[in-house]
Design a protein around this motif. Structure first.
Motif, PDB file in Angstrom:
ATOM      1  N   PHE A 125       0.999  -1.445  -0.181  1.00  0.00           N
ATOM      2  CA  PHE A 125       0.162   0.282   0.510  1.00  0.00           C
ATOM      3  C   PHE A 125       0.818   0.953   0.078  1.00  0.00           C
ATOM      4  CE2 PHE A 125      -3.418   2.540   2.614  1.00  0.00           C
ATOM      5  CZ  PHE A 125      -3.513   2.962   1.585  1.00  0.00           C
ATOM      6  N   ALA A 126       1.601   1.360   1.180  1.00  0.00           N
ATOM      7  CA  ALA A 126       2.935   1.972   0.548  1.00  0.00           C
ATOM      8  C   ALA A 126       3.881   2.562  -0.653  1.00  0.00           C
ATOM      9  CB  ALA A 126       3.885   2.111   1.836  1.00  0.00           C
ATOM     10  N   GLU A 127       3.618   1.920  -0.740  1.00  0.00           N
ATOM     11  CA  GLU A 127       4.811   1.396  -2.505  1.00  0.00           C
ATOM     12  C   GLU A 127       3.478   2.459  -3.014  1.00  0.00           C
ATOM     13  OE1 GLU A 127       6.159  -1.980  -3.693  1.00  0.00           O
ATOM     14  OE2 GLU A 127       7.132  -2.115  -2.124  1.00  0.00           O
ATOM     15  N   ASP A 128       2.042   1.991  -3.759  1.00  0.00           N
ATOM     16  CA  ASP A 128       1.199   2.779  -4.503  1.00  0.00           C
ATOM     17  C   ASP A 128       0.673   4.002  -3.875  1.00  0.00           C
ATOM     18  OD1 ASP A 128      -0.088  -0.062  -5.584  1.00  0.00           O
ATOM     19  OD2 ASP A 128      -0.975  -0.011  -4.317  1.00  0.00           O
ATOM     20  N   LEU A 129       0.993   3.791  -2.396  1.00  0.00           N
ATOM     21  CA  LEU A 129       0.467   5.965  -2.536  1.00  0.00           C
ATOM     22  C   LEU A 129       1.977   6.809  -2.394  1.00  0.00           C
ATOM     23  CD1 LEU A 129      -0.892   5.451   1.147  1.00  0.00           C
ATOM     24  CD2 LEU A 129      -1.858   5.464  -1.371  1.00  0.00           C
ATOM     25  N   THR A 130       3.097   6.351  -2.173  1.00  0.00           N
ATOM     26  CA  THR A 130       4.523   6.482  -2.375  1.00  0.00           C
ATOM     27  C   THR A 130       4.199   6.673  -4.947  1.00  0.00           C
ATOM     28  OG1 THR A 130       5.337   5.587  -1.102  1.00  0.00           O
ATOM     29  CG2 THR A 130       7.029   6.884  -2.910  1.00  0.00           C
ATOM     30  N   GLN A 131       4.099   6.808  -5.426  1.00  0.00           N
ATOM     31  CA  GLN A 131       3.897   6.360  -6.994  1.00  0.00           C
ATOM     32  C   GLN A 131       2.914   7.353  -6.984  1.00  0.00           C
ATOM     33  OE1 GLN A 131       2.642   3.212  -8.891  1.00  0.00           O
ATOM     34  NE2 GLN A 131       2.608   4.003 -10.795  1.00  0.00           N
ATOM     35  N   GLU A 132       1.909   7.270  -6.201  1.00  0.00           N
ATOM     36  CA  GLU A 132       0.815   8.439  -6.330  1.00  0.00           C
ATOM     37  C   GLU A 132       0.995  10.123  -5.498  1.00  0.00           C
ATOM     38  OE1 GLU A 132      -2.841   5.978  -5.871  1.00  0.00           O
ATOM     39  OE2 GLU A 132      -2.718   6.879  -4.017  1.00  0.00           O
ATOM     40  N   VAL A 133       1.932   9.812  -4.549  1.00  0.00           N
ATOM     41  CA  VAL A 133       2.516  11.078  -4.655  1.00  0.00           C
ATOM     42  C   VAL A 133       3.540  11.489  -5.436  1.00  0.00           C
ATOM     43  CG1 VAL A 133       4.139  11.855  -2.499  1.00  0.00           C
ATOM     44  CG2 VAL A 133       2.197  10.544  -2.106  1.00  0.00           C
ATOM     45  N   PHE A 134       4.428  10.689  -6.262  1.00  0.00           N
ATOM     46  CA  PHE A 134       5.716  11.356  -7.167  1.00  0.00           C
ATOM     47  C   PHE A 134       4.784  11.891  -8.449  1.00  0.00           C
ATOM     48  CE2 PHE A 134       8.849   9.973  -4.244  1.00  0.00           C
ATOM     49  CZ  PHE A 134       9.660  11.067  -4.078  1.00  0.00           C
ATOM     50  N   LEU A 135       3.580  11.082  -8.655  1.00  0.00           N
ATOM     51  CA  LEU A 135       3.091  11.932  -9.881  1.00  0.00           C
ATOM     52  C   LEU A 135       2.242  13.225  -9.716  1.00  0.00           C
ATOM     53  CD1 LEU A 135       1.804   7.934 -11.404  1.00  0.00           C
ATOM     54  CD2 LEU A 135       4.132   9.845 -11.870  1.00  0.00           C
ATOM     55  N   LYS A 136       1.972  12.598  -9.001  1.00  0.00           N
ATOM     56  CA  LYS A 136       0.886  14.164  -7.811  1.00  0.00           C
ATOM     57  C   LYS A 136       2.340  14.937  -8.127  1.00  0.00           C
ATOM     58  CE  LYS A 136      -2.685  13.868  -5.348  1.00  0.00           C
ATOM     59  NZ  LYS A 136      -3.911  13.550  -3.950  1.00  0.00           N
ATOM     60  N   ALA A 137       3.136  14.940  -7.514  1.00  0.00           N
ATOM     61  CA  ALA A 137       4.039  16.721  -7.229  1.00  0.00           C
ATOM     62  C   ALA A 137       4.899  16.749  -8.740  1.00  0.00           C
ATOM     63  CB  ALA A 137       5.236  15.447  -6.087  1.00  0.00           C
ATOM     64  N   TYR A 138       4.731  15.483  -9.313  1.00  0.00           N
ATOM     65  CA  TYR A 138       4.891  16.111 -10.679  1.00  0.00           C
ATOM     66  C   TYR A 138       3.949  16.548 -11.646  1.00  0.00           C
ATOM     67  CZ  TYR A 138       6.410  15.723 -15.915  1.00  0.00           C
ATOM     68  OH  TYR A 138       6.624  16.164 -16.858  1.00  0.00           O
ATOM     69  N   GLU A 139       2.748  16.920 -11.642  1.00  0.00           N
ATOM     70  CA  GLU A 139       2.723  17.542 -11.980  1.00  0.00           C
ATOM     71  C   GLU A 139       1.698  18.910 -11.072  1.00  0.00           C
ATOM     72  OE1 GLU A 139      -2.063  15.437 -11.682  1.00  0.00           O
ATOM     73  OE2 GLU A 139      -0.863  14.354 -13.735  1.00  0.00           O
ATOM     74  N   ALA A 140       2.019  19.025 -10.154  1.00  0.00           N
ATOM     75  CA  ALA A 140       1.944  19.796  -9.453  1.00  0.00           C
ATOM     76  C   ALA A 140       3.348  20.902  -9.292  1.00  0.00           C
ATOM     77  CB  ALA A 140       1.606  20.055  -8.028  1.00  0.00           C
ATOM     78  N   LEU A 141       4.265  20.531 -10.086  1.00  0.00           N
ATOM     79  CA  LEU A 141       5.617  21.224 -10.062  1.00  0.00           C
ATOM     80  C   LEU A 141       5.634  22.531 -10.278  1.00  0.00           C
ATOM     81  CD1 LEU A 141       8.596  18.470 -10.722  1.00  0.00           C
ATOM     82  CD2 LEU A 141       8.548  19.891  -8.866  1.00  0.00           C
ATOM     83  N   PRO A 142       4.904  23.184 -11.670  1.00  0.00           N
ATOM     84  CA  PRO A 142       4.814  24.129 -11.658  1.00  0.00           C
ATOM     85  C   PRO A 142       4.179  25.151 -10.873  1.00  0.00           C
ATOM     86  CG  PRO A 142       4.451  22.616 -13.719  1.00  0.00           C
ATOM     87  CD  PRO A 142       3.821  21.959 -12.484  1.00  0.00           C
ATOM     88  N   ARG A 143       3.985  25.050  -9.690  1.00  0.00           N
ATOM     89  CA  ARG A 143       3.365  25.410  -9.011  1.00  0.00           C
ATOM     90  C   ARG A 143       3.982  25.657  -7.736  1.00  0.00           C
ATOM     91  NH1 ARG A 143      -1.463  22.900 -10.930  1.00  0.00           N
ATOM     92  NH2 ARG A 143      -1.398  21.270  -8.618  1.00  0.00           N
ATOM     93  N   PHE A 144       4.841  25.063  -7.722  1.00  0.00           N
ATOM     94  CA  PHE A 144       5.940  24.674  -6.618  1.00  0.00           C
ATOM     95  C   PHE A 144       6.891  26.656  -6.944  1.00  0.00           C
ATOM     96  CE2 PHE A 144      10.321  24.103  -5.054  1.00  0.00           C
ATOM     97  CZ  PHE A 144      10.203  23.503  -4.301  1.00  0.00           C
ATOM     98  N   ARG A 145       6.720  27.130  -5.746  1.00  0.00           N
ATOM     99  CA  ARG A 145       7.412  28.323  -5.803  1.00  0.00           C
ATOM    100  C   ARG A 145       8.475  28.469  -4.435  1.00  0.00           C
ATOM    101  NH1 ARG A 145       1.410  29.134  -3.634  1.00  0.00           N
ATOM    102  NH2 ARG A 145       0.593  30.030  -6.018  1.00  0.00           N
ATOM    103  N   GLY A 146       8.544  27.379  -3.995  1.00  0.00           N
ATOM    104  CA  GLY A 146       9.783  27.488  -3.065  1.00  0.00           C
ATOM    105  C   GLY A 146      10.257  27.944  -1.762  1.00  0.00           C
ATOM    106  N   GLU A 147       8.881  28.731  -1.902  1.00  0.00           N
ATOM    107  CA  GLU A 147       8.596  28.609  -0.073  1.00  0.00           C
ATOM    108  C   GLU A 147       9.049  28.277   0.960  1.00  0.00           C
ATOM    109  OE1 GLU A 147       4.492  29.706  -0.040  1.00  0.00           O
ATOM    110  OE2 GLU A 147       4.599  31.630  -1.548  1.00  0.00           O
ATOM    111  N   ALA A 148       9.116  26.567   0.817  1.00  0.00           N
ATOM    112  CA  ALA A 148       9.581  25.307   1.830  1.00  0.00           C
ATOM    113  C   ALA A 148       9.950  24.673   0.921  1.00  0.00           C
ATOM    114  CB  ALA A 148       8.918  24.737   2.334  1.00  0.00           C
ATOM    115  N   ALA A 149      11.641  24.120   1.091  1.00  0.00           N
ATOM    116  CA  ALA A 149      12.347  23.517   0.282  1.00  0.00           C
ATOM    117  C   ALA A 149      11.393  22.207   0.052  1.00  0.00           C
ATOM    118  CB  ALA A 149      13.413  22.819   2.071  1.00  0.00           C
TER     119      ALA A 149
END
Lengths: 281, 194
Positions: free
Chosen positions: B48-72
């Motif tokens: 289950f953790a592997e499934d969620l990890t995959q989803e997290v990274f794909l979600k992050a990839y889609e959201a990268l253009p909105r990453f402003r660098g306010e946090a690390a």
């Protein structure tokens, strides 16, 4: 400070976040209090155990799966949809398989419990009806193609509503029955075999008298009056070879209305034609 | 997460946003282990953790253009992972971690290996057994308490980073960590004193 207050500061103490004075205060209390000393030792060991938990390794397949997902970009929405539909796999795949099975079983149950569904006319019947609407009865009769058209229809015997559409479906079903009888060349086709059957309408000045004359004509041509439904409706069967002569005799009695006598059948050399014959004034 | 790490991550993020997919692979390799382990400790089941990890990274990839660098970047990833875990646990019921652990095969099945706390002293637990107990008891905490313990004591994030990842005030993070530690301590007391 009381023991409870001392213990509330244990995490900060372990994190080395306290001011020197507070730190000394806690240390002196713990040195004197066995209970707090024991609690601090337990908390320290709890934290150290957490810190020493071993990490799990990332399986190569996980990295590959993430990279594949990213590479499928351009289909971002598609990937999102796939992800929502199928992940987590171990949960959603069995659920989706079960749902598919239930839907299939439901459809089979409904189909089997409602026979009219199995006997409903095919969609092409509507197309055929529309096609027929665009063509005058005479023209259709001249083409002589009703057999081929009717042969493609399925009878809808169980549909008994009196709407126009259903009446037309009924007519198509009747035509089908006659078409089958003609193709088989079955002179002995029973009423059950060919029912519902096509109907010829003859407009005449004296229906009662004409009915009697029609019966005589049929008998003379080697046919038979199978049934008399009321005063003005006859169920007739005549040899196919005698059909042209029958049509010629009808012309002396009145005016064939619907369908035109010419369209009732293209007689084959052998066999018989069975049909309903209605007379109207 | 030192400042140098943040700089590298920021450069990689910029490259990815500019269209360099290989840069995302670098980001993935830098962070996937920590994210997977965080999620594993949160949900308790490896698959289950592997499934969620995959989803997290794909979600992050889609959201990268909105990453402003306010946090690390790493903290930002933990935030996505944390929210994703909470949503997953809500959907499946909070008991998932406990039940899932009970079903885990021997590799990572702490409950299956739980020793009897009343066992004789000469059968003292080895370190591996204690780890199994801690993981099982960790799963009994609320996800909120579990998250701060995993981020602080297992992943080693600072209070500020935890506050940023969980969108909490620093004081709230401190008090929550303390309460979570005390609760876990009580749950494993018998094993620690054995």
């Amino acid at each position: 400070m009381r023991c409870e207050e001392i213990q509330d500061r244990f995490s900060a103490y372990l994190e080395d976040e306290l001011e020197a004075a507070e730190r000394r205060s806690i240390e002196s209390h713990v040195e004197a209090c066995v209970g707090c000393r024991q609690e601090l030792a337990l908390l320290r060991r709890t934290v150290s155990t957490l810190q020493s938990l071993e990490e799990i390794e990332v399986p190569p397949r996980l990295t590959a799966a993430i990279q594949a997902g990213v590479s499928a970009e351009g289909g971002s929405r598609w990937r999102h949809l796939v992800s929502r539909l199928f992940f987590p796999l171990h949960i959603k795949l069995p659920l989706e398989a079960m749902a598919l099975l239930l839907v299939t079983l439901g459809a089979v149950y409904v189909y089997r419990s409602a026979p009219e569904l199995a006997q409903a006319p095919l969609p092409q019947a509507v197309t055929e009806r529309e096609s027929r609407d665009k063509t005058t009865p005479i023209a259709r009769g001249q083409r002589g193609d009703w057999q081929e058209q009717a042969a493609r229809k399925r009878p809808a015997e169980k549909l008994r509503a009196h709407s126009k559409v259903e009446d037309e479906q009924k007519a198509l079903g009747e035509a089908d029955a006659v078409g089958r009888a003609l193709r088989k060349g079955a002179p002995s086709a029973s009423l059950e075999d060919v029912s519902p059957m096509p109907e010829m309408i003859l407009k005449t000045k004296n229906p009662s008298q004409a009915a009697s004359r029609v019966a005589n004509i049929v008998k003379r041509l080697g046919g038979k009056l199978l049934e008399k439904k009321g005063e003005h409706q006859l169920i007739l069967t005549i040899p196919a070879s005698a059909y042209p002569e029958f049509l010629a005799a009808l012309g002396e009695l009145g005016e064939p209305m619907h369908p035109p006598a010419e369209t009732l059948a293209k007689p084959s050399p052998e066999g018989a034609i069975t049909f309903s014959f209605r007379l109207i004034p | 997460m030192n400042s140098g790490g943040r700089d590298v991550d920021r450069e990689l993020v910029d490259l990815v946003v500019a269209g360099d997919r290989d840069a995302f692979t670098s980001l993935l390799q830098r962070h996937q282990r920590r994210i997977l382990n965080f999620i594993y400790r949160m949900v308790g089941e490896r698959g289950f953790a592997e499934d969620l990890t995959q989803e997290v990274f794909l979600k992050a990839y889609e959201a990268l253009p909105r990453f402003r660098g306010e946090a690390a970047f790493g903290t930002w990833l933990f935030r996505i992972a944390h929210n994703h875990c909470l949503n997953a646990l809500r959907r499946k019921g909070r008991e998932i971690a406990v039940t899932a652990l009970a079903k885990e095969p021997s590799n990572g099945n702490p409950l299956a290996q739980l020793p009897d706390p009343s066992a004789p002293v000469d059968e003292r637990m080895e370190q591996r057994e204690l780890h199994a107990v801690v993981q099982a008891k960790l799963a009994e905490l609320t996800p909120e308490h579990r998250a701060v313990l995993v981020l602080r004591d297992i992943q080693g994030l600072s209070y500020d980073e935890i506050a940023s990842a969980l969108n909490l005030e620093g004081g709230t993070v401190r008090s929550r960590i303390h309460r979570a530690r005390m609760e876990l301590k009580e749950k494993i007391r018998n094993y620690l004193e054995a």
